[in-house]
Write a protein that holds these residues in place. Structure first.
Motif, short mmCIF file in Angstrom:
data_model
loop_
_atom_site.label_atom_id
_atom_site.label_comp_id
_atom_site.label_asym_id
_atom_site.label_seq_id
_atom_site.Cartn_x
_atom_site.Cartn_y
_atom_site.Cartn_z
N UNK A 75 0.80 -1.22 0.00
CA UNK A 75 0.00 0.00 0.00
C UNK A 75 0.83 1.27 0.00
N UNK A 76 2.15 1.14 -0.10
CA UNK A 76 3.02 2.31 -0.15
C UNK A 76 3.43 2.83 1.21
N UNK A 77 3.28 2.01 2.25
CA UNK A 77 3.64 2.44 3.59
C UNK A 77 4.91 1.78 4.09
N UNK A 78 5.31 2.20 5.29
CA UNK A 78 6.48 1.62 5.96
C UNK A 78 6.08 1.21 7.36
N UNK A 79 6.55 0.07 7.81
CA UNK A 79 6.30 -0.37 9.18
C UNK A 79 7.30 0.33 10.09
N UNK A 80 6.80 0.94 11.15
CA UNK A 80 7.65 1.65 12.11
C UNK A 80 7.26 1.24 13.53
N UNK A 81 8.25 1.24 14.41
CA UNK A 81 8.03 0.90 15.81
C UNK A 81 7.75 2.18 16.59
N UNK A 82 6.68 2.19 17.35
CA UNK A 82 6.39 3.31 18.26
C UNK A 82 5.52 4.39 17.68
N UNK A 83 6.02 5.17 16.74
CA UNK A 83 5.23 6.27 16.17
C UNK A 83 5.72 6.60 14.77
#
Length: 65
Positions: A28-36
């Motif tokens: 979907x064009x996103x990135x997985x990030x931890x926290x915020x």
């Protein structure tokens, strides 16, 4: 027995709530990030709820020719 417990925890995380996993986020064009999410991004969904977020850019990327 320990491996079985890890598999159970992993399955529980992927089945919990709105957790779609990293593949869905990346497609979907996103990135997985931890926290915020970082500045200029918004929370689109969860990769693994509630810790790993799927963040997408607020403005669509532009290409220069």
């Amino acid at each position: 027995m320990g491996i079985l417990m890890l598999v159970f925890i992993f399955i529980s995380l992927t089945q919990h709530g709105d957790a779609h996993g990293p593949d869905s986020c990346n497609q979907g064009g996103g990135l997985c990030r931890v926290g915020s999410c970082v500045s200029g991004e918004y929370l689109a969904q969860f990769c693994f709820e509630p810790v790993i977020l799927c963040c997408k850019n607020l403005s669509p990327a532009t290409t220069e020719s």
